[in-house]
Scaffold this motif. Sequence first.
Motif, PDB file in Angstrom:
ATOM      1  N   GLU A  28       0.816  -1.216   0.000  1.00  0.00           N
ATOM      2  CA  GLU A  28       0.000   0.000   0.000  1.00  0.00           C
ATOM      3  C   GLU A  28       0.848   1.264   0.000  1.00  0.00           C
ATOM      4  O   GLU A  28       0.433   2.298  -0.518  1.00  0.00           O
ATOM      5  CB  GLU A  28      -0.935   0.005   1.221  1.00  0.00           C
ATOM      6  N   GLU A  29       2.048   1.189   0.546  1.00  0.00           N
ATOM      7  CA  GLU A  29       2.914   2.362   0.620  1.00  0.00           C
ATOM      8  C   GLU A  29       3.630   2.652  -0.693  1.00  0.00           C
ATOM      9  O   GLU A  29       4.126   3.770  -0.896  1.00  0.00           O
ATOM     10  CB  GLU A  29       3.938   2.186   1.741  1.00  0.00           C
ATOM     11  N   LEU A  30       3.702   1.657  -1.584  1.00  0.00           N
ATOM     12  CA  LEU A  30       4.397   1.851  -2.858  1.00  0.00           C
ATOM     13  C   LEU A  30       3.458   2.105  -4.028  1.00  0.00           C
ATOM     14  O   LEU A  30       3.895   2.559  -5.089  1.00  0.00           O
ATOM     15  CB  LEU A  30       5.274   0.637  -3.179  1.00  0.00           C
ATOM     16  N   GLN A  31       2.185   1.812  -3.855  1.00  0.00           N
ATOM     17  CA  GLN A  31       1.249   1.866  -4.972  1.00  0.00           C
ATOM     18  C   GLN A  31       1.248   3.210  -5.680  1.00  0.00           C
ATOM     19  O   GLN A  31       1.218   3.295  -6.912  1.00  0.00           O
ATOM     20  CB  GLN A  31      -0.161   1.522  -4.494  1.00  0.00           C
ATOM     21  N   ASP A  32       1.287   4.298  -4.937  1.00  0.00           N
ATOM     22  CA  ASP A  32       1.206   5.635  -5.545  1.00  0.00           C
ATOM     23  C   ASP A  32       2.512   6.078  -6.209  1.00  0.00           C
ATOM     24  O   ASP A  32       2.547   7.138  -6.849  1.00  0.00           O
ATOM     25  CB  ASP A  32       0.799   6.669  -4.495  1.00  0.00           C
ATOM     26  N   LEU A  33       3.572   5.287  -6.076  1.00  0.00           N
ATOM     27  CA  LEU A  33       4.861   5.657  -6.672  1.00  0.00           C
ATOM     28  C   LEU A  33       5.032   5.120  -8.085  1.00  0.00           C
ATOM     29  O   LEU A  33       6.001   5.465  -8.762  1.00  0.00           O
ATOM     30  CB  LEU A  33       6.017   5.160  -5.797  1.00  0.00           C
ATOM     31  N   ILE A  34       4.105   4.274  -8.534  1.00  0.00           N
ATOM     32  CA  ILE A  34       4.216   3.720  -9.880  1.00  0.00           C
ATOM     33  C   ILE A  34       3.058   4.208 -10.740  1.00  0.00           C
ATOM     34  O   ILE A  34       1.988   4.544 -10.221  1.00  0.00           O
ATOM     35  CB  ILE A  34       4.261   2.173  -9.857  1.00  0.00           C
ATOM     36  N   PRO A  35       3.236   4.271 -12.069  1.00  0.00           N
ATOM     37  CA  PRO A  35       2.169   4.750 -12.953  1.00  0.00           C
ATOM     38  C   PRO A  35       1.054   3.724 -13.125  1.00  0.00           C
ATOM     39  O   PRO A  35       1.204   2.545 -12.789  1.00  0.00           O
ATOM     40  CB  PRO A  35       2.899   4.999 -14.273  1.00  0.00           C
ATOM     41  N   GLU A  36      -0.054   4.183 -13.681  1.00  0.00           N
ATOM     42  CA  GLU A  36      -1.257   3.361 -13.803  1.00  0.00           C
ATOM     43  C   GLU A  36      -1.083   2.133 -14.678  1.00  0.00           C
ATOM     44  O   GLU A  36      -1.810   1.143 -14.530  1.00  0.00           O
ATOM     45  CB  GLU A  36      -2.398   4.215 -14.360  1.00  0.00           C
ATOM     46  N   CYS A  37      -0.129   2.168 -15.594  1.00  0.00           N
ATOM     47  CA  CYS A  37       0.046   1.044 -16.525  1.00  0.00           C
ATOM     48  C   CYS A  37       0.764  -0.144 -15.900  1.00  0.00           C
ATOM     49  O   CYS A  37       0.793  -1.233 -16.479  1.00  0.00           O
ATOM     50  CB  CYS A  37       0.822   1.507 -17.757  1.00  0.00           C
ATOM     51  N   LEU A  38       1.348   0.048 -14.714  1.00  0.00           N
ATOM     52  CA  LEU A  38       2.130  -0.995 -14.072  1.00  0.00           C
ATOM     53  C   LEU A  38       1.427  -1.525 -12.837  1.00  0.00           C
ATOM     54  O   LEU A  38       0.587  -0.841 -12.239  1.00  0.00           O
ATOM     55  CB  LEU A  38       3.512  -0.458 -13.680  1.00  0.00           C
ATOM     56  N   GLU A  39       1.794  -2.737 -12.440  1.00  0.00           N
ATOM     57  CA  GLU A  39       1.331  -3.281 -11.175  1.00  0.00           C
ATOM     58  C   GLU A  39       2.543  -3.706 -10.355  1.00  0.00           C
ATOM     59  O   GLU A  39       3.595  -4.062 -10.906  1.00  0.00           O
ATOM     60  CB  GLU A  39       0.385  -4.461 -11.388  1.00  0.00           C
ATOM     61  N   LEU A  40       2.411  -3.665  -9.064  1.00  0.00           N
ATOM     62  CA  LEU A  40       3.508  -4.048  -8.197  1.00  0.00           C
ATOM     63  C   LEU A  40       3.775  -5.549  -8.297  1.00  0.00           C
ATOM     64  O   LEU A  40       2.841  -6.352  -8.395  1.00  0.00           O
ATOM     65  CB  LEU A  40       3.197  -3.680  -6.750  1.00  0.00           C
ATOM     66  N   ASP A  41       5.036  -5.917  -8.284  1.00  0.00           N
ATOM     67  CA  ASP A  41       5.443  -7.315  -8.233  1.00  0.00           C
ATOM     68  C   ASP A  41       5.570  -7.668  -6.755  1.00  0.00           C
ATOM     69  O   ASP A  41       6.496  -7.215  -6.074  1.00  0.00           O
ATOM     70  CB  ASP A  41       6.773  -7.486  -8.963  1.00  0.00           C
ATOM     71  N   THR A  42       4.638  -8.447  -6.246  1.00  0.00           N
ATOM     72  CA  THR A  42       4.537  -8.643  -4.806  1.00  0.00           C
ATOM     73  C   THR A  42       4.923 -10.052  -4.380  1.00  0.00           C
ATOM     74  O   THR A  42       4.996 -10.981  -5.184  1.00  0.00           O
ATOM     75  CB  THR A  42       3.114  -8.346  -4.319  1.00  0.00           C
ATOM     76  N   PHE A  43       5.113 -10.188  -3.074  1.00  0.00           N
ATOM     77  CA  PHE A  43       5.414 -11.472  -2.443  1.00  0.00           C
ATOM     78  C   PHE A  43       4.407 -11.685  -1.323  1.00  0.00           C
ATOM     79  O   PHE A  43       4.206 -10.803  -0.474  1.00  0.00           O
ATOM     80  CB  PHE A  43       6.842 -11.468  -1.887  1.00  0.00           C
ATOM     81  N   ASP A  44       3.755 -12.843  -1.312  1.00  0.00           N
ATOM     82  CA  ASP A  44       2.727 -13.163  -0.322  1.00  0.00           C
ATOM     83  C   ASP A  44       1.570 -12.158  -0.332  1.00  0.00           C
ATOM     84  O   ASP A  44       0.883 -11.987   0.688  1.00  0.00           O
ATOM     85  CB  ASP A  44       3.327 -13.232   1.084  1.00  0.00           C
ATOM     86  N   ASP A  45       1.393 -11.472  -1.467  1.00  0.00           N
ATOM     87  CA  ASP A  45       0.328 -10.486  -1.605  1.00  0.00           C
ATOM     88  C   ASP A  45       0.370  -9.427  -0.507  1.00  0.00           C
ATOM     89  O   ASP A  45      -0.636  -8.777  -0.204  1.00  0.00           O
ATOM     90  CB  ASP A  45      -1.050 -11.155  -1.608  1.00  0.00           C
ATOM     91  N   LYS A  46       1.528  -9.211   0.062  1.00  0.00           N
ATOM     92  CA  LYS A  46       1.680  -8.213   1.121  1.00  0.00           C
ATOM     93  C   LYS A  46       2.828  -7.264   0.848  1.00  0.00           C
ATOM     94  O   LYS A  46       2.706  -6.058   1.042  1.00  0.00           O
ATOM     95  CB  LYS A  46       1.906  -8.908   2.467  1.00  0.00           C
ATOM     96  N   TRP A  47       3.937  -7.838   0.372  1.00  0.00           N
ATOM     97  CA  TRP A  47       5.158  -7.043   0.248  1.00  0.00           C
ATOM     98  C   TRP A  47       5.431  -6.648  -1.197  1.00  0.00           C
ATOM     99  O   TRP A  47       5.338  -7.468  -2.109  1.00  0.00           O
ATOM    100  CB  TRP A  47       6.362  -7.831   0.779  1.00  0.00           C
ATOM    101  N   ALA A  48       5.767  -5.391  -1.394  1.00  0.00           N
ATOM    102  CA  ALA A  48       6.338  -4.909  -2.649  1.00  0.00           C
ATOM    103  C   ALA A  48       7.794  -4.539  -2.362  1.00  0.00           C
ATOM    104  O   ALA A  48       8.214  -4.521  -1.194  1.00  0.00           O
ATOM    105  CB  ALA A  48       5.550  -3.722  -3.179  1.00  0.00           C
ATOM    106  N   PHE A  49       8.557  -4.226  -3.432  1.00  0.00           N
ATOM    107  CA  PHE A  49      10.010  -4.134  -3.229  1.00  0.00           C
ATOM    108  C   PHE A  49      10.633  -2.945  -3.963  1.00  0.00           C
ATOM    109  O   PHE A  49      10.271  -2.648  -5.104  1.00  0.00           O
ATOM    110  CB  PHE A  49      10.682  -5.422  -3.698  1.00  0.00           C
ATOM    111  N   VAL A  50      11.580  -2.309  -3.276  1.00  0.00           N
ATOM    112  CA  VAL A  50      12.432  -1.286  -3.873  1.00  0.00           C
ATOM    113  C   VAL A  50      13.875  -1.773  -3.796  1.00  0.00           C
ATOM    114  O   VAL A  50      14.347  -2.167  -2.725  1.00  0.00           O
ATOM    115  CB  VAL A  50      12.306   0.071  -3.152  1.00  0.00           C
TER     116      VAL A  50
END
Length: 244
Positions: A28-50
């Motif tokens: 949820e904290e990374l969602q607004d940092l990426i554009p609408e055409c992309l989706e976060l690549d997540t782990f356990d449907d909880k974690w995104a990564f920088v």
Amino acid sequence: MSFLKNHPFAVETYFENSIVLTYAIAKEELQDLIPECLELDTFDDKWAFVAVAMVDTKGLRPKGFPKFLGNDFFLIGFRVFVRYTDKRGKRLRGLYILKSETNKRKMAFFGNIFTHYNYTTTDIRYKKEDDQLTIRSEKSALDVTVNSANQDIRLPANSPFSNWKEARRFAGPLPFTFTYNEEKKKVLIIEGVRQNWKPQPLEIQRANVGFIEDKGFKDIHLANAFVVRNIPYYWKKGKVEQWK
């Protein structure tokens, strides 16, 4: 002349060392940092990564140019792991660039002409002593020390991964990098090609990264750290496609 930013030609270099620290952050904290055409690549449907990639490059130049025309730069990139579904319906796994830094003005100047990677210059001190590597920058509030001598390296405390096999999926860099033109709804896709890519786990002795700390993430953990060495690498000419 904005078309020049779309990687109009292939580029090649040599990674003498590429050190990558990957941070797990609540998606949820990374969602607004990426554009609408992309989706976060997540782990356990909880974690995104920088990922924070610190790369010592040699002979960076347009692909096919003689090596003596290349330049040596130190590059630091801050990237989000993402996925994109292209017009063929194929899901591509890659990275979205938040910011890029370099130790030389020449790289920042040309990098900002031919890419959308938002280069700035900073002071970078890179020191290698036996198996220990230290990268520091006062301007960027960066202070990282890693060691590769330990043969029994454990994952960082509180990493969401249970083993290094899981962690390696988020070691980077990934095959693709994406940029989005929101006004024109166009996606720029850059494909990277490498050989002998064998990331080795690193022991983190110190990891202070100003860019990450300044974001003020509330649910964040250092997830893994890897190094690759002596890798020929090149990026293909950029490809642009219409999104929706």
